[in-house]
Motif scaffolding. Sequence first.
Motif, PDB file in Angstrom:
ATOM      1  N   GLY A  42      55.878 -32.869   9.652  1.00 25.35           N
ATOM      2  CA  GLY A  42      57.144 -33.588   9.483  1.00 25.35           C
ATOM      3  C   GLY A  42      56.966 -34.879   8.712  1.00 25.35           C
ATOM      4  N   TYR A  43      55.925 -34.917   7.843  1.00 26.93           N
ATOM      5  CA  TYR A  43      55.669 -36.143   7.084  1.00 26.93           C
ATOM      6  C   TYR A  43      56.756 -36.389   6.044  1.00 26.93           C
ATOM      7  CZ  TYR A  43      53.685 -39.353   3.677  1.00 26.93           C
ATOM      8  OH  TYR A  43      53.516 -40.410   2.820  1.00 26.93           O
ATOM      9  N   VAL A  44      57.205 -37.632   5.981  1.00 28.97           N
ATOM     10  CA  VAL A  44      58.141 -38.058   4.936  1.00 28.97           C
ATOM     11  C   VAL A  44      57.603 -39.374   4.357  1.00 28.97           C
ATOM     12  CG1 VAL A  44      60.323 -36.997   5.689  1.00 28.97           C
ATOM     13  CG2 VAL A  44      59.550 -39.091   6.790  1.00 28.97           C
ATOM     14  N   ASN A  66      52.359 -49.148  10.547  1.00 27.66           N
ATOM     15  CA  ASN A  66      52.087 -49.675  11.889  1.00 27.66           C
ATOM     16  C   ASN A  66      51.612 -48.564  12.837  1.00 27.66           C
ATOM     17  OD1 ASN A  66      54.543 -48.474  12.894  1.00 27.66           O
ATOM     18  ND2 ASN A  66      55.680 -50.231  12.147  1.00 27.66           N
ATOM     19  N   CYS A  67      51.052 -47.518  12.243  1.00 28.30           N
ATOM     20  CA  CYS A  67      50.483 -46.409  13.017  1.00 28.30           C
ATOM     21  C   CYS A  67      48.991 -46.666  13.217  1.00 28.30           C
ATOM     22  CB  CYS A  67      50.686 -45.100  12.243  1.00 28.30           C
ATOM     23  SG  CYS A  67      49.835 -43.684  12.974  1.00 28.30           S
ATOM     24  N   ALA A  68      48.482 -46.293  14.372  1.00 34.01           N
ATOM     25  CA  ALA A  68      47.067 -46.518  14.693  1.00 34.01           C
ATOM     26  C   ALA A  68      46.136 -45.761  13.738  1.00 34.01           C
ATOM     27  CB  ALA A  68      46.802 -46.086  16.124  1.00 34.01           C
ATOM     28  N   GLY A  80      44.821 -44.353   3.344  1.00 38.41           N
ATOM     29  CA  GLY A  80      44.364 -43.091   3.886  1.00 38.41           C
ATOM     30  C   GLY A  80      44.858 -42.854   5.311  1.00 38.41           C
ATOM     31  N   CYS A  81      44.833 -41.600   5.709  1.00 35.00           N
ATOM     32  CA  CYS A  81      45.160 -41.209   7.078  1.00 35.00           C
ATOM     33  C   CYS A  81      44.250 -40.020   7.391  1.00 35.00           C
ATOM     34  CB  CYS A  81      46.626 -40.793   7.182  1.00 35.00           C
ATOM     35  SG  CYS A  81      46.994 -39.947   8.744  1.00 35.00           S
ATOM     36  N   PRO A  82      43.560 -40.024   8.532  1.00 37.94           N
ATOM     37  CA  PRO A  82      42.631 -38.932   8.835  1.00 37.94           C
ATOM     38  C   PRO A  82      43.284 -37.553   8.864  1.00 37.94           C
ATOM     39  CG  PRO A  82      42.632 -40.611  10.592  1.00 37.94           C
ATOM     40  CD  PRO A  82      43.639 -41.038   9.578  1.00 37.94           C
ATOM     41  N   LEU A  83      44.586 -37.500   9.039  1.00 38.93           N
ATOM     42  CA  LEU A  83      45.260 -36.196   9.071  1.00 38.93           C
ATOM     43  C   LEU A  83      45.389 -35.586   7.681  1.00 38.93           C
ATOM     44  CD1 LEU A  83      48.112 -36.760  11.676  1.00 38.93           C
ATOM     45  CD2 LEU A  83      45.788 -35.973  12.023  1.00 38.93           C
ATOM     46  N   PHE A  84      45.250 -36.438   6.671  1.00 42.19           N
ATOM     47  CA  PHE A  84      45.363 -35.963   5.284  1.00 42.19           C
ATOM     48  C   PHE A  84      44.116 -36.406   4.526  1.00 42.19           C
ATOM     49  CE2 PHE A  84      49.736 -36.590   6.817  1.00 42.19           C
ATOM     50  CZ  PHE A  84      50.280 -35.339   6.561  1.00 42.19           C
ATOM     51  N   ALA A  85      43.006 -35.771   4.799  1.00 41.68           N
ATOM     52  CA  ALA A  85      41.726 -36.147   4.208  1.00 41.68           C
ATOM     53  C   ALA A  85      41.797 -36.164   2.684  1.00 41.68           C
ATOM     54  CB  ALA A  85      40.653 -35.185   4.675  1.00 41.68           C
ATOM     55  N   GLN A  88      46.461 -40.106   0.287  1.00 41.52           N
ATOM     56  CA  GLN A  88      47.025 -41.360   0.771  1.00 41.52           C
ATOM     57  C   GLN A  88      48.443 -41.125   1.264  1.00 41.52           C
ATOM     58  OE1 GLN A  88      46.435 -44.728  -1.899  1.00 41.52           O
ATOM     59  NE2 GLN A  88      44.536 -44.926  -0.769  1.00 41.52           N
ATOM     60  N   VAL A  89      48.791 -41.790   2.339  1.00 41.85           N
ATOM     61  CA  VAL A  89      50.161 -41.714   2.843  1.00 41.85           C
ATOM     62  C   VAL A  89      50.856 -43.024   2.502  1.00 41.85           C
ATOM     63  CG1 VAL A  89      49.633 -40.082   4.692  1.00 41.85           C
ATOM     64  CG2 VAL A  89      49.448 -42.531   5.148  1.00 41.85           C
ATOM     65  N   ALA A  90      52.150 -42.974   2.374  1.00 42.98           N
ATOM     66  CA  ALA A  90      52.916 -44.179   2.036  1.00 42.98           C
ATOM     67  C   ALA A  90      53.007 -45.085   3.267  1.00 42.98           C
ATOM     68  CB  ALA A  90      54.319 -43.786   1.581  1.00 42.98           C
ATOM     69  N   TRP A  94      56.049 -41.627   7.466  1.00 45.26           N
ATOM     70  CA  TRP A  94      56.009 -41.314   8.913  1.00 45.26           C
ATOM     71  C   TRP A  94      55.673 -39.843   9.079  1.00 45.26           C
ATOM     72  CZ3 TRP A  94      58.443 -37.991  12.360  1.00 45.26           C
ATOM     73  CH2 TRP A  94      58.328 -38.311  13.730  1.00 45.26           C
ATOM     74  N   CYS A  95      55.026 -39.522  10.192  1.00 47.72           N
ATOM     75  CA  CYS A  95      54.849 -38.113  10.551  1.00 47.72           C
ATOM     76  C   CYS A  95      54.892 -38.005  12.059  1.00 47.72           C
ATOM     77  CB  CYS A  95      53.553 -37.523   9.963  1.00 47.72           C
ATOM     78  SG  CYS A  95      52.131 -37.665  11.049  1.00 47.72           S
ATOM     79  N   SER A  96      54.996 -36.775  12.558  1.00 49.52           N
ATOM     80  CA  SER A  96      55.194 -36.549  13.990  1.00 49.52           C
ATOM     81  C   SER A  96      53.962 -36.907  14.823  1.00 49.52           C
ATOM     82  CB  SER A  96      55.607 -35.101  14.243  1.00 49.52           C
ATOM     83  OG  SER A  96      54.611 -34.236  13.758  1.00 49.52           O
TER      84      SER A  96
HETATM   85 FE1  SF4 Z   1      50.285 -42.124  11.310  1.00 49.82          FE
HETATM   86 FE2  SF4 Z   1      51.329 -39.784  10.543  1.00 49.82          FE
HETATM   87 FE3  SF4 Z   1      51.430 -41.879   8.918  1.00 49.82          FE
HETATM   88 FE4  SF4 Z   1      49.092 -40.678   9.437  1.00 49.82          FE
HETATM   89  S1  SF4 Z   1      50.853 -39.781   8.344  1.00 49.82           S
HETATM   90  S2  SF4 Z   1      49.448 -42.886   9.357  1.00 49.82           S
HETATM   91  S3  SF4 Z   1      49.365 -40.106  11.594  1.00 49.82           S
HETATM   92  S4  SF4 Z   1      52.462 -41.698  10.904  1.00 49.82           S
END
Ligand code: SF4
Length: 102
Positions: A42-44, A66-68, A80-85, A88-90, A94-96
């Motif tokens: 559900g990433y946007v 502001n996500c851990a 970066g975000c470990p869920l998307f090796a 890069q996420v904006a 946000w994602c679920s």
């Molecule tokens: Fe957090 Fe999801 Fe954003 Fe990764 S993609 S930083 S898990 S909200």
Amino acid sequence: MSTRRQFVQWIPVTVCGLAAGSQALAQANLVDPKSPQAAGLGYVADATKADKAKYKNYAAGQACSNCALYQGKPADAAAGCPLFAGKQVAGKGWCSAYAKKG
Ligand code: SF4
């Protein structure tokens, strides 16, 4: 035959080319919200566009920045975000799997 003059002219062109290339790479490295993995989570790229009907855990004010799991500083536009090796996420995304920092 390559002269020194030709060589000196060649350097700025190469440096510009590399800069443009890395900029394009950074753009290309952003997670595509339409990719199967992103859609599954559900990433946007804009947290306000999160599917609130589907993801009841979403609350206003939540965002990647502001996500851990966000690997950049809160002010970074993308990180970066470990869920998307390797991607890069904006910062405004946000994602679920959002987990409140701290
Ligand atoms: Fe957090 Fe999801 Fe954003 Fe990764 S993609 S930083 S898990 S909200």
